[in-house]
Design a protein around this motif. Structure first.
Motif, short mmCIF file in Angstrom:
data_model
loop_
_atom_site.label_atom_id
_atom_site.label_comp_id
_atom_site.label_asym_id
_atom_site.label_seq_id
_atom_site.Cartn_x
_atom_site.Cartn_y
_atom_site.Cartn_z
N ARG A 193 -5.82 39.94 -0.98
CA ARG A 193 -4.57 40.03 -0.22
C ARG A 193 -3.40 39.50 -1.04
O ARG A 193 -2.32 40.08 -1.05
N TRP A 194 -3.63 38.37 -1.69
CA TRP A 194 -2.57 37.78 -2.51
C TRP A 194 -2.18 38.72 -3.63
O TRP A 194 -0.99 38.94 -3.88
N ALA A 195 -3.16 39.28 -4.31
CA ALA A 195 -2.88 40.19 -5.42
C ALA A 195 -2.13 41.43 -4.93
O ALA A 195 -1.16 41.86 -5.56
N ASP A 196 -2.56 42.01 -3.82
CA ASP A 196 -1.89 43.18 -3.28
C ASP A 196 -0.44 42.90 -2.91
O ASP A 196 0.44 43.73 -3.11
N ARG A 197 -0.20 41.71 -2.37
CA ARG A 197 1.12 41.35 -1.87
C ARG A 197 2.04 40.78 -2.96
O ARG A 197 3.21 41.13 -3.03
N GLU A 198 1.50 39.92 -3.80
CA GLU A 198 2.33 39.15 -4.74
C GLU A 198 2.21 39.60 -6.21
O GLU A 198 3.22 39.72 -6.89
#
Length: 112
Positions: free
Chosen positions: A90-95
């Motif tokens: 999720r972090w990689a997809d978002r940030e």
């Protein structure tokens, strides 16, 4: 010499990207996420191993029926691994990924 020119151009391009402020920011952002997560996970893992070796009575204590603390904490290892993986995704997809994609496009690279 014509074979060296494309390789040299690619090496120059790679060095340009690697030395850019955007890449440094991306690398720093990645490290600020990954290193603490890795340390936390390894601490949790080694705690489990150390408890298994040095606190056998505790790990063998039954909580409910035949379910022991060792089993609960062992299953917790799997749960925490999946939770960290989902959190990272999720972090990689978002940030991270959008910034990496923007950098690749800015530097003339290929995008997915």
């Amino acid at each position: 010499m014509s074979n060296d020119a494309p390789a040299s151009a690619a090496e120059d391009r790679y060095a340009e990207v690697q030395n850019s402020a955007e890449f440094e920011e991306l690398r720093t952002k990645f490290r600020k996420f990954v290193f603490p997560m890795t340390i936390a996970f390894l601490a949790w893992y080694f705690l489990y191993v150390l408890l298994s070796v040095f606190a056998k009575d505790f790990m063998g204590t039954r909580v409910v029926g035949d379910i022991t603390w060792g089993l609960i904490l062992g299953l917790g290892q799997f749960v925490s691994t999946f939770a960290i993986t989902m959190y990272y995704a999720r972090w990689a997809d978002r940030e991270f990924d959008p910034r990496a994609e923007a950098l690749a496009q800015k530097m003339g690279g290929h995008h997915r």
